[in-house]
Design an enzyme around this catalytic site. Structure first.
Site, short mmCIF file in Angstrom:
data_model
loop_
_atom_site.label_atom_id
_atom_site.label_comp_id
_atom_site.label_asym_id
_atom_site.label_seq_id
_atom_site.Cartn_x
_atom_site.Cartn_y
_atom_site.Cartn_z
N GLU A 85 52.51 21.27 31.04
CA GLU A 85 51.10 21.08 31.40
C GLU A 85 50.33 21.08 30.09
O GLU A 85 50.09 22.13 29.51
CB GLU A 85 50.64 22.21 32.32
N HIS A 109 47.06 19.43 40.28
CA HIS A 109 46.02 20.25 40.94
C HIS A 109 44.72 19.49 41.18
O HIS A 109 43.71 19.73 40.55
CB HIS A 109 45.84 21.64 40.33
N ASN A 146 40.85 20.40 40.56
CA ASN A 146 40.68 21.40 39.51
C ASN A 146 40.88 20.77 38.14
O ASN A 146 41.82 20.01 37.92
CB ASN A 146 41.65 22.57 39.70
N ARG A 159 29.68 7.17 43.38
CA ARG A 159 29.44 5.88 42.71
C ARG A 159 30.28 5.72 41.46
O ARG A 159 30.27 4.67 40.83
CB ARG A 159 27.96 5.76 42.34
N GLY A 191 42.70 28.45 49.06
CA GLY A 191 41.37 28.62 49.63
C GLY A 191 40.33 29.02 48.59
O GLY A 191 39.15 29.17 48.93
N HIS A 207 40.82 27.86 44.86
CA HIS A 207 40.77 26.73 43.92
C HIS A 207 40.19 25.48 44.57
O HIS A 207 39.59 24.65 43.89
CB HIS A 207 42.18 26.43 43.38
N ASP A 266 50.85 27.06 41.14
CA ASP A 266 50.15 27.32 39.87
C ASP A 266 50.04 28.84 39.66
O ASP A 266 49.04 29.34 39.18
CB ASP A 266 48.78 26.65 39.83
N LEU A 268 38.34 29.76 36.51
CA LEU A 268 39.58 29.91 37.27
C LEU A 268 40.77 29.59 36.38
O LEU A 268 40.79 28.56 35.69
CB LEU A 268 39.59 28.96 38.46
N GLY A 298 45.17 30.45 36.82
CA GLY A 298 46.15 30.15 37.87
C GLY A 298 45.82 30.91 39.14
O GLY A 298 44.73 31.45 39.31
#
Ligand code: ZN
Length: 386
Positions: free
Chosen positions: A134, A221, A224, A232, A254, A256, A278, A309, A311
């Site tokens: 990552e 993810h 996030n 648009r 619930g 993230h 994660d 935030l 993980g």
């Protein structure tokens, strides 16, 4: 070895999207066949009565940081041994240890160390079946909790050296297609058959479309570290939701992602939506650092001191229960999002994540409420909660 039958089971077939009464015939650690409720098993087979409980393939986590990101390279092996055992209790039987954007030297050392820990045939814990990088080739402005000091443009020499060092064990790379060198990176990943995933990016739709042509096929993810969706101006979230050539994964805790957006993503992506954890495990102190500042588990999720935030503290069994209770997926769909779908992304659906004949008998037995009652590895029960 004699064959084994798990009978009186509710078979969750993630490919068919069904839950049906039946039995599972296992031979030499692999699934031999799914049997209907009236079909007789071979006469010499041992059998176990599952009392009507559900059986699914073991879960596959594409994105798991665990405790190892908080540890020095020399402690990675012990850390993954511990993680492998705890993952089994939540039904995860295979996962990709996921690195973060460490500076070059630190990342290289950890990749080398991880190579020695990838063991697809592990018998006493969930198997690390490859690595997920990552970053570090991501957009600094979409760092999330990634260590800012390690985020950098892609340089071909460094990248090739790192990928060579990984001996083919890097299975997935999360990258931002708008950073300098990203085109070369995508070509390199396509050549090596590594999943190129869009993430930690603020790219516009045009650059993402070019990335898809160059092999980008997944989104890390969803919602996030990619800026908010805009009606648009498609951006990353808009392209992720509307572009059928991109599959997506999402942190279904619930926190993230709002439950309503989980529903929206499930409707938009259907069989292309996967669930990841994660998960970060900073240890008994509930806080630790991997280079971006102290992250702390506040009970809901892990955060940096400024509230960003990081993980999650999620496990995939809970992710499945959440996806169902949010009204986003049926249980069979939520199971598929943690089994057959990630297996297909990695190209291992004949081996893991399905109930196909010939696949490893890595299995999870679930209660009606979705709690993990048992976990099996290669036809052997390795965890029982009852
Ligand atoms: Zn992550």
């Amino acid at each position: 070895m004699a064959s084994l039958v798990l009978r009186n089971a509710l078979l969750i077939d993630p490919e068919a999207g069904t839950e049906e009464s039946g039995a599972l015939l296992i031979e030499r650690g692999r699934i031999r066949a799914s049997l209907g409720p009236e079909e007789p098993p071979p006469g010499d087979a041992e059998w176990i009565d599952l009392e009507g409980h559900a059986v699914a393939p073991g879960f596959i986590d594409l994105h798991y940081h665990g405790a190892f990101i908080f540890e020095p390279p020399e402690s990675i092996r012990a850390s993954l041994t511990g993680s492998g055992a705890s993952l089994l209790r939540h039904g995860t039987t295979a996962y990709l240890p996921t690195t973060v954007a460490w500076p070059s030297d630190a990342l290289g050392k950890r990749v080398t160390e991880l190579c020695g820990c990838i063991d697809a045939a592990r018998e006493d814990g969930a198997a690390a079946i490859g690595m997920h990088l990552e970053g570090p080739w991501i957009r600094p402005e979409a760092a999330g909790a990634q260590p800012p000091g390690g985020i950098r443009p892609y340089l071909a020499d460094e990248g090739r050296e790192l990928l060579d060092r990984s001996e083919g064990l890097v299975k997935m790379v999360t990258l931002a297609p708008e950073i300098p060198g990203a085109g070369e990176l995508q070509d390199e990943l396509a050549r090596r058959g590594v999943v190129a995933a869009l993430g930690h990016s603020l790219s516009d739709a045009r650059v993402i479309a070019e990335g898809i042509d160059a092999g980008l096929r997944h989104v890390t993810h969803l919602f996030n570290a990619m800026g908010p969706p805009h009606h648009r101006d498609l951006g990353v979230a808009g392209m992720a939701l509307t572009e059928d050539r991109l599959s997506c994964d999402l942190i279904c805790d619930g926190v993230h992602v709002h439950p309503a957006f989980v529903r929206l993503a499930a409707r938009a992506k259907r069989e292309r939506l996967m669930l990841i954890s994660d998960r970060m495990e900073p240890g008994a102190a509930q806080s630790g650092s991997f280079g971006a500042g102290e992250v702390r588990d506040d009970g809901d999720a892990l955060r940096l001191p400024d509230g960003t935030l990081a993980g999650s503290n999620l496990s995939l069994d809970r992710a499945i229960r959440n996806a169902v209770s949010f009204g986003a997926m049926t249980r069979a769909e939520a199971v598929a999002a943690c089994t057959a779908r990630p297996a297909r992304l990695l190209g291992i659906e004949g081996e893991r994540g399905t109930l196909r004949p010939g696949a490893r008998a890595d299995l999870v037995v679930l209660s009606a409420a979705g709690e993990v009652l048992e976990t099996w590895l290669a036809g052997r029960r390795v965890h029982a909660a009852r």
